[in-house]
Design a protein around this motif. Structure first.
Motif, PDB file in Angstrom:
ATOM      1  N   ILE A   2      -7.385  -3.158 -11.762  1.00 23.36           N
ATOM      2  CA  ILE A   2      -7.201  -2.686 -10.391  1.00 23.36           C
ATOM      3  C   ILE A   2      -6.269  -3.626  -9.630  1.00 23.36           C
ATOM      4  CG2 ILE A   2      -8.374  -2.347  -8.175  1.00 23.36           C
ATOM      5  CD1 ILE A   2     -10.741  -1.210  -9.792  1.00 23.36           C
ATOM      6  N   ALA A   3      -6.430  -4.929  -9.814  1.00 22.94           N
ATOM      7  CA  ALA A   3      -5.576  -5.902  -9.120  1.00 22.94           C
ATOM      8  C   ALA A   3      -4.117  -5.774  -9.528  1.00 22.94           C
ATOM      9  CB  ALA A   3      -6.077  -7.315  -9.396  1.00 22.94           C
ATOM     10  N   SER A   4      -3.856  -5.284 -10.735  1.00 17.41           N
ATOM     11  CA  SER A   4      -2.468  -5.180 -11.204  1.00 17.41           C
ATOM     12  C   SER A   4      -1.851  -3.809 -10.936  1.00 17.41           C
ATOM     13  CB  SER A   4      -2.402  -5.489 -12.700  1.00 17.41           C
ATOM     14  OG  SER A   4      -3.056  -4.483 -13.444  1.00 17.41           O
ATOM     15  N   ASP A   5      -2.600  -2.900 -10.331  1.00 14.47           N
ATOM     16  CA  ASP A   5      -2.100  -1.546 -10.066  1.00 14.47           C
ATOM     17  C   ASP A   5      -1.307  -1.552  -8.753  1.00 14.47           C
ATOM     18  OD1 ASP A   5      -1.778   1.162  -9.276  1.00 14.47           O
ATOM     19  OD2 ASP A   5      -3.490   1.738 -10.514  1.00 14.47           O
ATOM     20  N   ARG A   6      -0.009  -1.588  -8.859  1.00 17.69           N
ATOM     21  CA  ARG A   6       0.849  -1.698  -7.675  1.00 17.69           C
ATOM     22  C   ARG A   6       0.738  -0.489  -6.751  1.00 17.69           C
ATOM     23  NH1 ARG A   6       6.378  -4.333 -10.136  1.00 17.69           N
ATOM     24  NH2 ARG A   6       5.389  -6.243 -10.872  1.00 17.69           N
ATOM     25  N   GLU A   7       0.616   0.694  -7.312  1.00 17.87           N
ATOM     26  CA  GLU A   7       0.502   1.895  -6.490  1.00 17.87           C
ATOM     27  C   GLU A   7      -0.792   1.871  -5.681  1.00 17.87           C
ATOM     28  OE1 GLU A   7       1.271   5.445  -4.592  1.00 17.87           O
ATOM     29  OE2 GLU A   7       2.610   4.085  -5.655  1.00 17.87           O
ATOM     30  N   PHE A   8      -1.872   1.437  -6.295  1.00  9.51           N
ATOM     31  CA  PHE A   8      -3.139   1.331  -5.576  1.00  9.51           C
ATOM     32  C   PHE A   8      -3.011   0.311  -4.441  1.00  9.51           C
ATOM     33  CE2 PHE A   8      -7.305  -0.751  -5.042  1.00  9.51           C
ATOM     34  CZ  PHE A   8      -8.000   0.325  -4.516  1.00  9.51           C
ATOM     35  N   ALA A   9      -2.382  -0.816  -4.707  1.00 13.90           N
ATOM     36  CA  ALA A   9      -2.192  -1.840  -3.676  1.00 13.90           C
ATOM     37  C   ALA A   9      -1.353  -1.295  -2.521  1.00 13.90           C
ATOM     38  CB  ALA A   9      -1.537  -3.082  -4.265  1.00 13.90           C
ATOM     39  N   GLN A  54      -1.028   1.890  -1.580  1.00 15.86           N
ATOM     40  CA  GLN A  54      -1.845   2.843  -0.835  1.00 15.86           C
ATOM     41  C   GLN A  54      -2.900   2.127  -0.006  1.00 15.86           C
ATOM     42  OE1 GLN A  54      -3.506   5.940  -3.246  1.00 15.86           O
ATOM     43  NE2 GLN A  54      -1.524   6.515  -4.100  1.00 15.86           N
ATOM     44  N   ARG A  55      -3.440   1.086  -0.535  1.00 14.51           N
ATOM     45  CA  ARG A  55      -4.463   0.323   0.188  1.00 14.51           C
ATOM     46  C   ARG A  55      -3.877  -0.319   1.442  1.00 14.51           C
ATOM     47  NH1 ARG A  55      -8.253  -4.224  -2.583  1.00 14.51           N
ATOM     48  NH2 ARG A  55     -10.046  -3.853  -1.265  1.00 14.51           N
ATOM     49  N   ARG A  56      -2.669  -0.864   1.324  1.00  8.84           N
ATOM     50  CA  ARG A  56      -2.009  -1.456   2.498  1.00  8.84           C
ATOM     51  C   ARG A  56      -1.703  -0.391   3.544  1.00  8.84           C
ATOM     52  NH1 ARG A  56       0.829  -4.206  -1.463  1.00  8.84           N
ATOM     53  NH2 ARG A  56       2.550  -2.743  -1.276  1.00  8.84           N
ATOM     54  N   ASN A  57      -1.230   0.774   3.093  1.00  8.87           N
ATOM     55  CA  ASN A  57      -0.855   1.846   4.008  1.00  8.87           C
ATOM     56  C   ASN A  57      -2.051   2.495   4.677  1.00  8.87           C
ATOM     57  OD1 ASN A  57       1.818   1.417   3.405  1.00  8.87           O
ATOM     58  ND2 ASN A  57       1.941   3.069   1.916  1.00  8.87           N
ATOM     59  N   ARG A  58      -3.202   2.417   4.053  1.00  5.36           N
ATOM     60  CA  ARG A  58      -4.395   3.060   4.603  1.00  5.36           C
ATOM     61  C   ARG A  58      -5.474   2.020   4.899  1.00  5.36           C
ATOM     62  NH1 ARG A  58      -6.182   7.716   0.871  1.00  5.36           N
ATOM     63  NH2 ARG A  58      -7.425   8.192   2.692  1.00  5.36           N
ATOM     64  N   GLY A 102      -7.051   1.188   7.380  1.00 11.90           N
ATOM     65  CA  GLY A 102      -8.146   1.602   8.228  1.00 11.90           C
ATOM     66  C   GLY A 102      -9.156   2.491   7.537  1.00 11.90           C
ATOM     67  N   ASP A 103      -8.841   2.983   6.355  1.00  3.54           N
ATOM     68  CA  ASP A 103      -9.739   3.871   5.618  1.00  3.54           C
ATOM     69  C   ASP A 103     -10.845   3.041   4.970  1.00  3.54           C
ATOM     70  OD1 ASP A 103     -11.014   5.616   3.895  1.00  3.54           O
ATOM     71  OD2 ASP A 103      -9.158   6.508   3.150  1.00  3.54           O
ATOM     72  N   PRO A 104     -12.122   3.229   5.369  1.00  2.00           N
ATOM     73  CA  PRO A 104     -13.194   2.404   4.810  1.00  2.00           C
ATOM     74  C   PRO A 104     -13.336   2.526   3.298  1.00  2.00           C
ATOM     75  CG  PRO A 104     -14.053   3.948   6.462  1.00  2.00           C
ATOM     76  CD  PRO A 104     -12.582   4.194   6.324  1.00  2.00           C
ATOM     77  N   ALA A 105     -12.918   3.639   2.734  1.00  2.00           N
ATOM     78  CA  ALA A 105     -13.027   3.812   1.287  1.00  2.00           C
ATOM     79  C   ALA A 105     -12.080   2.884   0.536  1.00  2.00           C
ATOM     80  CB  ALA A 105     -12.745   5.253   0.906  1.00  2.00           C
ATOM     81  N   LEU A 106     -11.009   2.451   1.174  1.00  2.00           N
ATOM     82  CA  LEU A 106     -10.044   1.574   0.521  1.00  2.00           C
ATOM     83  C   LEU A 106     -10.100   0.140   1.030  1.00  2.00           C
ATOM     84  CD1 LEU A 106      -6.944   3.926   0.377  1.00  2.00           C
ATOM     85  CD2 LEU A 106      -8.519   3.348  -1.459  1.00  2.00           C
TER      86      LEU A 106
END
Length: 88
Positions: free
Chosen positions: A59-66, A68-72, A74-78
């Motif tokens: 998960i730490a190496s998944d750039r797309e997830f990172a 999306q996490r930065r862009n969202r 405020g989303d508690p799920a992320l």
């Protein structure tokens, strides 16, 4: 010696999960544990101890997830959870 991607196994408070793994994957985890232990089976970590660190590293190496996490943020799920946070 080969540099493995998994080098440390943290001792955080665990959350119990019950999963089924294919026997082939379990054997590969056991082989990986032996490799982590310098090629010696005696004293190698249990395959179950490798699962959480491997998933965490993935998960730490998944750039797309990172991204999306930065862009969202405020989303508690992320949002990253802190110790003591209630489950979502």
């Amino acid at each position: 010696m080969t540099r493995l991607k998994l080098s440390d196994i943290n001792g955080e408070t665990p959350v119990r999960l019950t999963i089924e793994l294919p026997a082939r994957l379990h054997r590969r985890l056991a082989d990986y544990a032996i490799a982590l232990n310098g090629g010696v089976s005696e004293g190698a970590p249990q395959p179950s101890a490798l699962i959480a660190p491997i998933i965490d590293r993935f998960i730490a190496s998944d750039r797309e997830f990172a991204r999306q996490r930065r862009n969202r943020a405020g989303d508690p799920a992320l949002r990253p959870s802190a110790p003591g946070d209630p489950p979502i």
